[in-house]
Design an enzyme around this catalytic site. Structure first.
Site, PDB file in Angstrom:
ATOM      1  N   GLY A   1      -4.614  -2.127   5.167  1.00 30.95           N
ATOM      2  CA  GLY A   1      -3.812  -3.266   4.714  1.00 30.95           C
ATOM      3  C   GLY A   1      -4.449  -4.612   5.022  1.00 30.95           C
ATOM      4  O   GLY A   1      -4.573  -5.478   4.155  1.00 30.95           O
ATOM      5  N   ARG A   2      -4.885  -4.796   6.273  1.00 29.86           N
ATOM      6  CA  ARG A   2      -5.401  -6.113   6.668  1.00 29.86           C
ATOM      7  C   ARG A   2      -6.824  -6.356   6.182  1.00 29.86           C
ATOM      8  O   ARG A   2      -7.411  -7.396   6.470  1.00 29.86           O
ATOM      9  CB  ARG A   2      -5.297  -6.278   8.190  1.00 29.86           C
ATOM     10  CG  ARG A   2      -5.947  -5.164   8.994  1.00 29.86           C
ATOM     11  CD  ARG A   2      -5.504  -5.195  10.442  1.00 29.86           C
ATOM     12  NE  ARG A   2      -6.002  -4.066  11.227  1.00 29.86           N
ATOM     13  CZ  ARG A   2      -5.410  -2.875  11.294  1.00 29.86           C
ATOM     14  NH1 ARG A   2      -4.306  -2.644  10.602  1.00 29.86           N
ATOM     15  NH2 ARG A   2      -5.918  -1.917  12.048  1.00 29.86           N
TER      16      ARG A   2
ATOM     17  N   GLU B   1      10.766  -4.444   4.292  1.00 32.49           N
ATOM     18  CA  GLU B   1      10.869  -5.846   3.876  1.00 32.49           C
ATOM     19  C   GLU B   1      10.507  -5.990   2.401  1.00 32.49           C
ATOM     20  O   GLU B   1      11.215  -6.647   1.621  1.00 32.49           O
ATOM     21  CB  GLU B   1       9.900  -6.719   4.700  1.00 32.49           C
ATOM     22  CG  GLU B   1      10.229  -6.826   6.174  1.00 32.49           C
ATOM     23  CD  GLU B   1       9.586  -5.740   7.025  1.00 32.49           C
ATOM     24  OE1 GLU B   1       9.299  -4.639   6.501  1.00 32.49           O
ATOM     25  OE2 GLU B   1       9.389  -5.987   8.222  1.00 32.49           O
TER      26      GLU B   1
ATOM     27  N   LYS C   1       9.838  -0.390  13.910  1.00 31.62           N
ATOM     28  CA  LYS C   1      10.345  -0.081  12.562  1.00 31.62           C
ATOM     29  C   LYS C   1      11.401   1.022  12.652  1.00 31.62           C
ATOM     30  O   LYS C   1      12.461   0.948  12.030  1.00 31.62           O
ATOM     31  CB  LYS C   1       9.214   0.432  11.653  1.00 31.62           C
ATOM     32  CG  LYS C   1       8.232  -0.612  11.185  1.00 31.62           C
ATOM     33  CD  LYS C   1       7.249   0.050  10.203  1.00 31.62           C
ATOM     34  CE  LYS C   1       6.037  -0.802   9.929  1.00 31.62           C
ATOM     35  NZ  LYS C   1       5.013  -0.130   9.137  1.00 31.62           N
TER      36      LYS C   1
ATOM     37  N   GLU D   1      -3.972  -6.671  15.204  1.00 27.22           N
ATOM     38  CA  GLU D   1      -3.550  -5.351  14.738  1.00 27.22           C
ATOM     39  C   GLU D   1      -4.732  -4.385  14.849  1.00 27.22           C
ATOM     40  O   GLU D   1      -4.554  -3.186  15.044  1.00 27.22           O
ATOM     41  CB  GLU D   1      -3.027  -5.412  13.294  1.00 27.22           C
ATOM     42  CG  GLU D   1      -2.211  -4.191  12.903  1.00 27.22           C
ATOM     43  CD  GLU D   1      -1.388  -4.384  11.623  1.00 27.22           C
ATOM     44  OE1 GLU D   1      -0.195  -4.709  11.700  1.00 27.22           O
ATOM     45  OE2 GLU D   1      -1.953  -4.192  10.529  1.00 27.22           O
TER      46      GLU D   1
ATOM     47  N   HIS E   1      -2.449 -32.957  18.212  1.00 29.74           N
ATOM     48  CA  HIS E   1      -1.254 -33.706  18.602  1.00 29.74           C
ATOM     49  C   HIS E   1      -0.145 -32.766  19.052  1.00 29.74           C
ATOM     50  O   HIS E   1       1.019 -33.146  19.093  1.00 29.74           O
ATOM     51  CB  HIS E   1      -0.801 -34.583  17.434  1.00 29.74           C
ATOM     52  CG  HIS E   1      -1.858 -35.575  17.073  1.00 29.74           C
ATOM     53  ND1 HIS E   1      -1.940 -36.820  17.670  1.00 29.74           N
ATOM     54  CD2 HIS E   1      -2.930 -35.480  16.243  1.00 29.74           C
ATOM     55  CE1 HIS E   1      -3.005 -37.451  17.188  1.00 29.74           C
ATOM     56  NE2 HIS E   1      -3.620 -36.657  16.328  1.00 29.74           N
TER      57      HIS E   1
ATOM     58  N   LYS F   1       0.843  -1.197   0.000  1.00 28.75           N
ATOM     59  CA  LYS F   1       0.000   0.000   0.000  1.00 28.75           C
ATOM     60  C   LYS F   1       0.880   1.251   0.000  1.00 28.75           C
ATOM     61  O   LYS F   1       0.686   2.166  -0.787  1.00 28.75           O
ATOM     62  CB  LYS F   1      -0.906  -0.039   1.239  1.00 28.75           C
ATOM     63  CG  LYS F   1      -1.815   1.145   1.387  1.00 28.75           C
ATOM     64  CD  LYS F   1      -2.754   0.969   2.574  1.00 28.75           C
ATOM     65  CE  LYS F   1      -3.520   2.262   2.833  1.00 28.75           C
ATOM     66  NZ  LYS F   1      -4.468   2.150   3.934  1.00 28.75           N
TER      67      LYS F   1
END
Ligand SMILES: O=P(O)(O)OC[C@H]1O[C@](O)(CO)[C@@H](O)[C@@H]1O
Length: 533
Positions: free
Chosen positions: A253-254, A201, A499, A339, A370, A195
């Site tokens: 974003g999410r 990253e 950040k 978030e 398990h 965005k």
């Protein structure tokens, strides 16, 4: 209001199983059907009295009015001064939505049509790589620009009939290295999904991918696509305007997999099925807007969550899809929920008077059984479990696997609720020949407290439409919980400090100049510098 809920939780006596014995219709009364979905929250301690109190709290918080403000395009994300309109991305009816007096729908539909044209051409081999037909697509993004496309692409694997899609997110070079190994730059398309087009990253991975591409083709920029709101930054990177699929700042974003950020999904399953996913989400939007609160699935899911977290004080909740292809859904929900609702101040900037949203975690069943179900069944903390399962699988030849899968899912919620009493455990141990103190000791290890709450969401089959509904259901649940906690669910200032400090530490790792850093950080830097070869 919350005191009343907490009092009800504190006063709740008797076991969940007794609620079924007292009210034979309990399962029906505490569940809701909507369009191929059944949400059953009857294996909880929610009673009519509790539900009434939760609904009253919901009304006091003006959830319905705030929901309408969101759908109407008002700037409800007050710390960023933005509207919240991911729902516009799936508003295929094109009903106008005004932001600052301008209808955003023509732009949304134009971009959707451009995405469809591009995806079709790529899938048909009309758009090609410099070495021929595109065989592989690499989506580079992180957080909301990664988790949604990755989760949905895996979820809809039975519908894949396009190029193979791969996902790179981590700045760890291992991620892009392992992804690109074995791919041919001449037949690979790289999607840079960001965005902001500034995320460290993503920019590092995009630059590495471009360098890799330059080794194999004359014009690497031709095999790049950008999904972003930042046209100028994309242009600086060298991607031409016709390869940019843009969106506006009112898509968080999410919440963004419904628009350009979902391009990889569309390439994998095709535009028709992508639209089916949007239609599923839009159906959930309509239900959320129109159904009265007591018959509203996202509201009831939110109230069950608030009951457990705020009322009963359980600090986490587990998302347990009995669906291997929903393997990334827990991670997706972690970002969506944590978030959004992991905030310590209210809309007004005052400290919250309630705990913020819960820790969300999970794994697909039966694998989780398990691994961590031991704690869920016998640990001292109660973990409300949110089970999910499809009535049918996608592999008719393996229907017996599906029966086993479903049986396990249902067995877990039953076991959590029923438990095994000490007397039952003693009986088992007596059958095995134990007696006296040893019988008591052995029985204690085999007893289960039971009375542990869970909800179950069942769907007919994991189709694109159902996936759209399920994700939208959870988005709206997060919205309702956020409103009731008094939180702005649409910003994420909590990710900024780390950040900023990473930017400061990067040169320190090179120079070793740690003055001003705390002793621990300085020691870690020193160790890393002396051991990095
Ligand atoms: O799409 P972008 O701008 O690269 O951001 C990626 C992610 O980073 C975050 O801002 C958090 O760091 C998320 O909210 C977002 O989904």
């Amino acid at each position: 209001m919350i005191d009343r809920i907490r009092n009800l939780a504190a006063r709740a006596s008797g076991d969940i199983i007794e609620l079924f014995e007292k009210a034979p219709d309990r399962a029906r009364e505490f569940s809701i059907h909507f369009d191929g979905l059944l949400f059953d929250y009857s294996k909880t301690r929610i009673t009519h009295e509790v539900l009434e109190a939760l609904l009253e709290w919901c009304e006091t918080c003006e959830v319905a009015a705030k929901r309408d403000a969101m759908f109407a395009g008002q700037a409800i994300n007050k710390t960023e001064g933005r509207a919240v309109l991911h729902t516009a991305l799936r508003n295929l009816s094109a009903e106008p939505i005004l932001v600052d007096g301008r209808d955003v729908m023509p732009g949304v539909l134009k971009t959707l049509a451009r995405m469809e044209g591009f995806a079709e051409d790529l899938r048909a081999g009309v758009v090609q790589g410099q070495g021929g037909r595109v065989t592989d697509v690499v989506n580079i993004g992180i957080g909301g620009s990664h988790l949604g496309p990755e989760m949905a692409t895996l979820a809809l694997a039975p519908y894949h009939d396009g190029p193979r899609c791969h996902f790179v997110s981590n700045v760890d070079g291992a991620d892009i290295h392992d992804c690109l190994q074995g791919l041919d730059p001449a037949t690979t398309l790289v999607i840079v999904a960001s965005k902001s087009f500034t995320t460290t990253e993503t920019m590092a991975n995009a630059a590495t991918a471009r360098a890799w591409m330059a080794e194999g083709v004359d014009d690497p920029g031709k095999q790049f696509v950008a999904l972003s709101t930042a046209d100028d930054k994309v242009a600086d990177f060298g991607i031409s305007p016709e390869r940019i699929f843009g969106f506006e700042d009112w898509v968080g974003g999410r919440y963004s997999m419904w628009g350009p950020i979902g391009l990889a999904i569309m390439i994998a399953i095709g535009p028709v099925r992508f639209r089916e996913m949007l239609e599923g989400a839009a159906a959930m939007d309509r239900h959320f807007r129109e159904a009265p609160l007591p018959e509203n699935m996202p509201v009831l899911l939110a109230l069950a969550g608030l009951w457990h977290h705020q009322g009963c004080g359980y600090p986490t909740r587990a998302v347990l899809p009995y669906d291997q292809r929903l393997g990334r859904l827990p991670a997706y929900f972690q970002q969506l929920e944590m978030e959004s609702n992991g905030k310590r101040v209210s809309m007004a900037g005052e400290p919250l008077d309630l705990p913020s949203g819960p820790v969300v975690w999970g794994e697909p069943g039966t694998n989780g059984q398990h691994a961590f179900y031991q704690l869920i069944h016998q640990g001292t903390q109660v973990v409300p479990c949110e089970f999910m399962v499809a009535a049918q699988g996608h592999e008719p030849d393996l229907a017996h696997h599906h029966t086993l899968l479903v049986a396990n899912c249902l067995a877990q919620s039953e076991a959590l609720m029923r438990g095994r009493s000490m007397d039952e455990a003693r009986g088992l141990m007596a059958e095995k020949g134990f007696s006296g103190k040893e019988l008591e000791r052995q029985a204690a290890h085999r007893a289960f407290p039971g009375n542990r709450p869970s909800t179950t969401l069942v769907y007919d089959k994991l189709t694109p439409r159902r996936l759209g509904q399920i994700v939208a259901l959870y988005e709206h649940r997060v919205f309702v919980e956020g409103v009731m906690l008094g939180i702005n669910s649409f910003d994420q200032w909590g990710v900024e400090l780390g950040k900023a400090l990473a930017k400061e530490i990067e040169p320190v790792l090179e120079s070793g100049e740690t003055s001003g850093k705390d002793g621990s950080t300085a020691q870690l830097v020193e160790f890393i510098r002396t051991h990095r070869g």
